[in-house]
Design a protein around this motif. Structure first.
Motif, PDB file in Angstrom:
ATOM      1  N   SER A 325     -40.979  19.259  14.502  1.00 58.46           N
ATOM      2  CA  SER A 325     -39.816  18.886  13.392  1.00 58.46           C
ATOM      3  C   SER A 325     -40.432  19.863  12.186  1.00 58.46           C
ATOM      4  CB  SER A 325     -39.469  17.673  12.986  1.00 58.46           C
ATOM      5  OG  SER A 325     -38.525  17.323  11.807  1.00 58.46           O
ATOM      6  N   TYR A 346     -34.241  29.856  18.941  1.00 61.66           N
ATOM      7  CA  TYR A 346     -35.367  28.740  19.280  1.00 61.66           C
ATOM      8  C   TYR A 346     -35.167  28.401  20.862  1.00 61.66           C
ATOM      9  CZ  TYR A 346     -38.491  25.015  18.477  1.00 61.66           C
ATOM     10  OH  TYR A 346     -39.879  24.288  18.522  1.00 61.66           O
ATOM     11  N   GLY A 348     -35.141  26.017  23.280  1.00 66.29           N
ATOM     12  CA  GLY A 348     -34.833  24.794  23.616  1.00 66.29           C
ATOM     13  C   GLY A 348     -33.506  24.266  23.859  1.00 66.29           C
ATOM     14  N   ASN A 360     -39.719  20.541  22.093  1.00 66.30           N
ATOM     15  CA  ASN A 360     -38.950  21.465  21.641  1.00 66.30           C
ATOM     16  C   ASN A 360     -37.641  21.469  22.011  1.00 66.30           C
ATOM     17  OD1 ASN A 360     -41.028  23.449  20.182  1.00 66.30           O
ATOM     18  ND2 ASN A 360     -42.129  22.864  22.242  1.00 66.30           N
ATOM     19  N   LEU A 362     -33.831  21.036  22.366  1.00 66.62           N
ATOM     20  CA  LEU A 362     -32.748  20.825  21.240  1.00 66.62           C
ATOM     21  C   LEU A 362     -31.493  20.108  21.731  1.00 66.62           C
ATOM     22  CD1 LEU A 362     -32.791  24.350  19.895  1.00 66.62           C
ATOM     23  CD2 LEU A 362     -34.171  22.354  19.243  1.00 66.62           C
ATOM     24  N   PRO A 369     -26.300  18.466  20.651  1.00 67.26           N
ATOM     25  CA  PRO A 369     -27.324  18.408  20.077  1.00 67.26           C
ATOM     26  C   PRO A 369     -27.962  17.226  19.744  1.00 67.26           C
ATOM     27  CG  PRO A 369     -25.526  18.997  18.437  1.00 67.26           C
ATOM     28  CD  PRO A 369     -24.928  18.717  20.071  1.00 67.26           C
ATOM     29  N   LEU A 372     -33.466  17.352  16.667  1.00 68.95           N
ATOM     30  CA  LEU A 372     -34.078  18.340  16.457  1.00 68.95           C
ATOM     31  C   LEU A 372     -32.892  19.687  16.622  1.00 68.95           C
ATOM     32  CD1 LEU A 372     -36.615  19.892  15.967  1.00 68.95           C
ATOM     33  CD2 LEU A 372     -36.909  20.243  18.293  1.00 68.95           C
ATOM     34  N   GLY A 373     -32.182  19.555  17.435  1.00 67.69           N
ATOM     35  CA  GLY A 373     -30.818  20.322  17.554  1.00 67.69           C
ATOM     36  C   GLY A 373     -30.073  20.378  16.421  1.00 67.69           C
ATOM     37  N   TYR A 376     -31.638  22.451  13.731  1.00 65.76           N
ATOM     38  CA  TYR A 376     -31.658  23.739  14.007  1.00 65.76           C
ATOM     39  C   TYR A 376     -30.420  24.422  13.773  1.00 65.76           C
ATOM     40  CZ  TYR A 376     -31.865  28.017  16.673  1.00 65.76           C
ATOM     41  OH  TYR A 376     -32.067  29.387  17.163  1.00 65.76           O
TER      42      TYR A 376
END
Length: 379
Positions: A325, A346, A348, A360, A362, A369, A372-373, A376
């Motif tokens: 993150s 990215y 992922g 990693n 996403l 998502p 983390l997604g 992003y």
């Protein structure tokens, strides 16, 4: 006498059995049983591009698995460094373990004439201005995906997402449902040449990417001289059809930068609008230093077509969820606020991350998502 005859028959039988079960040739062990540290996932998930896209769009641009037998998409070689320091190696495979990367050096722009830098910069500004509101980004965010991923569900209306590519020239049908997003075909390597030429014509797309990791065994794996030949034959003609062209994308091993220098020296007349590059490592500042170095060396805008917080050095010093993150926030903030970074992707947006660390990832199981997604794509 009879006993002797019986003994002779028994000995003969043992001899026959010994010949049948004796030592066999050792060539039955296939090299394919060797597990490569990095790109074992590459061949597999690019195979998914071919097989699963074929099932989702059987009447259009049907992919052939044979052309993606060794398709690539993943982690690059050793980490780049910040100025004056040397980073540990993050090698791609045990078969090619590069030495620790040297500190970035400044080289003459003559190595790669920046004849298209202004046009690329203008194009970048136009892309960002035309992106529309919402999404919490400048319109540089890209999606690199393979397999059965519902990309529209992942994007979820985010206007920060601007590009999609899938390591191939086969445009997915779902692109019609996200008209603000550009599909970017890739000339992965020689195995896709026929399909690339057949599909990528005027009006098919606005951008095209060059060879995938040409400096890496198991990927495009070609010399700079061969890369220049392929560029002139398959990519250069697209320039007159209105395409914006991205360079071959090397790994971030030292050999990647050398490959690109030699490519430009071999092909000074090649129309390359921006530099594509990959980066895998665990230090956000080294990632930033790599991009600064490539921009200073080649004098063009940059697309980061693969990156993640991933250690391929063999020491398995992987990023925790919190470190991923932090890595994403630092790198994304830099790229969003750096004019010469046009796009970033990215690694992922995949259900099967293979040997890239799952921290990693996403997406959720339904392709929406995850936390983390959402970071992003700017939610």
């Amino acid at each position: 006498m009879a006993l002797n005859i019986v003994r002779l028959v028994a000995l003969a039988s043992l001899a026959v059995l010994g010949a049948s079960f004796g030592a066999q040739p050792a060539n039955a062990v296939s090299l394919e049983s060797h597990h490569f540290v990095r790109h074992d996932h590459a061949a597999r998930h690019h195979g998914l591009v071919a097989k699963r896209q074929a099932s989702t769009r059987p009447r259009r641009c049907r992919a052939r698995t044979s052309t993606l037998a060794d398709g690539s998409s993943s982690a690059a070689g050793s980490s780049s460094t910040t100025a004056g320091t040397t980073s540990p190696a993050t090698s791609a495979r045990p078969t090619t373990t590069p030495a620790p990367a040297p500190a970035p050096t400044t080289t003459s722009r003559a190595q790669a004439p920046a004849t298209t830098s202004k046009a690329a910069t203008n194009n970048n500004n136009n892309n960002n201005n035309n992106n529309g509101g919402g999404g919490g980004g400048s319109g540089k965010t890209g999606i690199a995906y393979a397999g059965n991923v519902n990309v529209p569900a992942f994007i979820a209306g985010s206007r920060a997402v601007r590009y999609v590519y899938n390591w191939s020239p086969w445009k997915p049908e779902f692109m019609d449902s996200i008209p603000w997003v550009d599909y970017v075909p890739m000339f992965w390597g020689e195995k896709q040449a026929g399909d690339f030429d057949r599909l990528v014509k005027r009006g098919y797309a606005r951008f095209a990417l060059g060879m995938n990791e040409p400096n890496q065994e198991g990927q495009a794996n070609i010399s700079p001289q061969r890369g220049a030949q392929l560029w002139r034959q398959h990519l250069q003609p697209l320039k007159s059809q209105g395409y914006t062209l991205g360079s071959p994308a090397p790994t971030n091993a030292p050999s990647g930068k050398t490959w690109l220098r030699d490519f430009f020296n071999t092909c000074p007349d090649c129309s390359v609008d921006f530099i594509a590059t990959h980066w895998y490592g665990t230090d956000a500042q080294q990632f930033i230093a790599h991009l600064q170095d490539y921009h200073g060396t080649f004098g063009r805008n940059i697309w980061v077509t693969e990156y993640a917080c991933q250690d391929f050095s063999g020491r398995n010093q992987q990023c925790s969820g919190g470190q991923v993150s932090s890595f994403m926030q630092t790198t994304r903030n830099f790229m969003e606020n750096t004019g010469y970074i046009q796009a970033y992707f990215y690694f992922g947006v995949l259900h099967d991350m293979n040997n890239v660390q799952y921290t990693n990832k996403l997406i959720n199981g339904d392709s929406s998502p995850n936390t983390l997604g959402r970071t992003y794509i700017g939610y």
